[in-house]
Design an enzyme around this catalytic site. Structure first.
Site, short mmCIF file in Angstrom:
data_model
loop_
_atom_site.label_atom_id
_atom_site.label_comp_id
_atom_site.label_asym_id
_atom_site.label_seq_id
_atom_site.Cartn_x
_atom_site.Cartn_y
_atom_site.Cartn_z
N CYS A 4 78.71 -47.58 -61.12
CA CYS A 4 77.51 -47.79 -60.30
C CYS A 4 76.58 -48.79 -60.99
O CYS A 4 76.14 -48.56 -62.13
CB CYS A 4 76.79 -46.46 -60.06
SG CYS A 4 75.17 -46.67 -59.30
N CYS A 7 73.19 -47.29 -61.98
CA CYS A 7 73.32 -46.43 -63.18
C CYS A 7 73.36 -47.30 -64.42
O CYS A 7 72.75 -46.97 -65.45
CB CYS A 7 74.58 -45.58 -63.10
SG CYS A 7 74.45 -44.15 -62.01
N ASP A 30 63.86 -56.76 -57.62
CA ASP A 30 65.08 -57.04 -56.87
C ASP A 30 65.53 -58.48 -57.18
O ASP A 30 64.72 -59.40 -57.22
CB ASP A 30 64.81 -56.88 -55.36
CG ASP A 30 66.08 -56.77 -54.56
OD1 ASP A 30 66.32 -55.72 -53.95
OD2 ASP A 30 66.87 -57.76 -54.54
N HIS A 46 72.36 -40.22 -60.91
CA HIS A 46 73.03 -40.79 -59.75
C HIS A 46 72.95 -39.86 -58.55
O HIS A 46 73.34 -38.70 -58.60
CB HIS A 46 74.51 -41.06 -60.07
CG HIS A 46 75.20 -41.78 -58.96
ND1 HIS A 46 75.11 -43.15 -58.80
CD2 HIS A 46 75.95 -41.34 -57.92
CE1 HIS A 46 75.78 -43.51 -57.72
NE2 HIS A 46 76.31 -42.43 -57.17
N ASN A 86 67.16 -47.72 -47.30
CA ASN A 86 68.31 -47.94 -46.43
C ASN A 86 69.35 -46.87 -46.77
O ASN A 86 69.71 -46.69 -47.93
CB ASN A 86 68.90 -49.34 -46.66
CG ASN A 86 67.92 -50.44 -46.30
OD1 ASN A 86 67.16 -50.31 -45.34
ND2 ASN A 86 67.93 -51.52 -47.06
N THR A 94 73.62 -51.15 -49.24
CA THR A 94 74.70 -51.88 -49.91
C THR A 94 75.00 -51.33 -51.30
O THR A 94 76.13 -51.42 -51.77
CB THR A 94 74.38 -53.38 -50.02
OG1 THR A 94 73.15 -53.56 -50.73
CG2 THR A 94 74.26 -54.03 -48.65
N HIS A 99 67.76 -45.64 -53.72
CA HIS A 99 66.70 -46.54 -54.18
C HIS A 99 65.70 -46.77 -53.07
O HIS A 99 66.04 -46.74 -51.88
CB HIS A 99 67.28 -47.87 -54.66
CG HIS A 99 68.15 -48.58 -53.67
ND1 HIS A 99 69.46 -48.22 -53.45
CD2 HIS A 99 67.89 -49.61 -52.83
CE1 HIS A 99 69.99 -49.01 -52.53
NE2 HIS A 99 69.06 -49.87 -52.12
#
Ligand code: AMP
Length: 113
Positions: A4, A7, A30, A46, A86, A94, A99
Site C-alpha cells: 500500500c 502505508c 497531494d 491500514h 472517495n 484510486t 484518506h
C-alpha cells in the site's frame, strides 16, 4: 499493508511533503493537486476505505476529522475549504487506503463531477 503506497508514506518508506503528523495520522501534500491547497489526511493504520471502517475506528476517525479543522486553520483556509472522501469504485477511489482530501484556496463547484 506491504503493497500500500499510503502505508509506505506513513512509515516514510516513500517520501512525501508532510504537513502534520502524530501517532495516529499523517497529512501530506497531494502529488497532483486539484486546488492551490490539496492535502491528504490518512490514518497510519491500514483501512481500505470508508466502507471498511468499524465501530472500533470511530474514536480515531473522530480525532482525524477534528484534526482536519486544525490543519485547515494551519494552512490559512479561513475562507472555507472542502473535505472529500472517495469510496470504492463509484466514488472513484484510486488509492485503497482511507484518506480525506482537504482542498482550499479556490472557490469550489457543486455538484462535483
Ligand atoms: P483518490 O482518487 O481519492 O483515491 O485519491 C488518491 C490521491 O492520492 C490522488 O489525488 C493522487 O494524486 C494522490 N497520490 C497518489 N500517490 C501519491 C503520493 N505518492 N504522494 C502524494 N499523493 C499521492
Amino acid at each position: 499493508m506491504t503493497d500500500c503506497i499510503f502505508c509506505k508514506i506513513a512509515i516514510k518508506e516513500i517520501p512525501s511533503d508532510i504537513i502534520y503528523e502524530d501517532e495516529n495520522m499523517i497529512a501530506f501534500k497531494d502529488v497532483n493537486p486539484m486546488a492551490p491547497v490539496h492535502v491528504l489526511i490518512i490514518p497510519k493504520i491500514h483501512m481500505e476505505s470508508m466502507d471498511h471502517v468499524t465501530k472500533k475506528d470511530s474514536v480515531l476517525l473522530g480525532e482525524l476529522l477534528y484534526k482536519i479543522k486544525e490543519i485547515a486553520s494551519l494552512l490559512g483556509l479561513e475562507n472555507g475549504y472542502r473535505v472529500v472522501n472517495n469510496c470504492g469504485e463509484d466514488g472513484l477511489q484510486t488509492v485503497k487506503h482511507l484518506h480525506f482530501h482537504l482542498l482550499g484556496k479556490r472557490k469550489m463547484q457543486w455538484p462535483p463531477g
